[in-house]
Design an enzyme around this catalytic site. Structure first.
Site, PDB file in Angstrom:
ATOM      1  N   ASP A 233      -6.168   8.246  -7.980  1.00  0.00           N
ATOM      2  CA  ASP A 233      -6.566   9.229  -6.975  1.00  0.00           C
ATOM      3  C   ASP A 233      -7.020  10.468  -7.742  1.00  0.00           C
ATOM      4  O   ASP A 233      -6.313  10.945  -8.633  1.00  0.00           O
ATOM      5  CB  ASP A 233      -5.364   9.554  -6.086  1.00  0.00           C
ATOM      6  CG  ASP A 233      -5.723  10.370  -4.864  1.00  0.00           C
ATOM      7  OD1 ASP A 233      -6.525  11.330  -4.991  1.00  0.00           O
ATOM      8  OD2 ASP A 233      -5.178  10.086  -3.786  1.00  0.00           O
TER       9      ASP A 233
ATOM     10  N   HIS B 256      -1.024   3.830  -1.434  1.00  0.00           N
ATOM     11  CA  HIS B 256      -0.771   4.840  -2.458  1.00  0.00           C
ATOM     12  C   HIS B 256       0.452   4.408  -3.266  1.00  0.00           C
ATOM     13  O   HIS B 256       1.493   4.089  -2.690  1.00  0.00           O
ATOM     14  CB  HIS B 256      -0.439   6.203  -1.820  1.00  0.00           C
ATOM     15  CG  HIS B 256      -1.538   6.784  -1.000  1.00  0.00           C
ATOM     16  ND1 HIS B 256      -2.425   7.704  -1.513  1.00  0.00           N
ATOM     17  CD2 HIS B 256      -1.870   6.607   0.302  1.00  0.00           C
ATOM     18  CE1 HIS B 256      -3.258   8.071  -0.550  1.00  0.00           C
ATOM     19  NE2 HIS B 256      -2.944   7.415   0.554  1.00  0.00           N
TER      20      HIS B 256
ATOM     21  N   HIS C 191      -5.845   1.167   2.341  1.00  0.00           N
ATOM     22  CA  HIS C 191      -5.414   1.476   0.983  1.00  0.00           C
ATOM     23  C   HIS C 191      -3.923   1.794   0.937  1.00  0.00           C
ATOM     24  O   HIS C 191      -3.333   2.221   1.921  1.00  0.00           O
ATOM     25  CB  HIS C 191      -6.226   2.620   0.373  1.00  0.00           C
ATOM     26  CG  HIS C 191      -6.198   3.905   1.132  1.00  0.00           C
ATOM     27  ND1 HIS C 191      -6.878   4.092   2.323  1.00  0.00           N
ATOM     28  CD2 HIS C 191      -5.600   5.088   0.874  1.00  0.00           C
ATOM     29  CE1 HIS C 191      -6.699   5.328   2.755  1.00  0.00           C
ATOM     30  NE2 HIS C 191      -5.913   5.954   1.895  1.00  0.00           N
TER      31      HIS C 191
END
Length: 130
Positions: free
Chosen positions: A29, A95, A93
């Site tokens: 990220d 994390h 997605h």
């Protein structure tokens, strides 16, 4: 229009890739909650994670599970937290965030690492992949 994540997978937008296979892709990220914050996505563009077919959902989680040990070895932390928010980008997605406290998963506080710092972090994580 393709999501930003689909454009990353296609190579149209650069990223700090951690790993990929034919169905899944993992990369840092660029505005992480903590150093070593990795995004894991299916290459197939599906907005909502629970709209993934069961085998694709389970494959995404299995792929994330393969990345986690490398993050934990590369970034000193007590745990690697897992979050699925799903509002930031219309592409499913997960994390993976190195954590030493609950504050490390604060999505309202983002770091702004340099490209060099991101490259170093990605290389370090990749070095621990099997």
């Amino acid at each position: 229009m393709a999501s930003i994540f689909s454009r990353i997978v296609a190579g149209e937008i650069p990223c700090h890739k951690i790993a990929e296979n034919d169905q899944y892709f993992a990369f840092l990220d660029v505005f992480p909650c903590a150093v070593g914050h990795v995004l894991v996505i299916p290459k197939k563009e599906i907005d909502y994670i629970f709209d993934l077919e069961d085998d694709h959902y389970l494959g995404l989680m299995a792929f994330a599970k393969q990345i986690e040990p490398a993050i934990r070895k590369a970034i000193p932390c007590k745990r690697v937290g897992v979050a699925v928010i799903g509002l930031e980008v219309p592409h499913a997605h997960v994390h993976l965030i190195p954590m030493n406290s609950m504050n490390d998963m604060n999505f309202n506080h983002k770091l702004k690492p340099s490209q060099e710092e991101l490259a170093e972090t990605a290389a370090k994580i990749r070095s621990f992949l099997n």
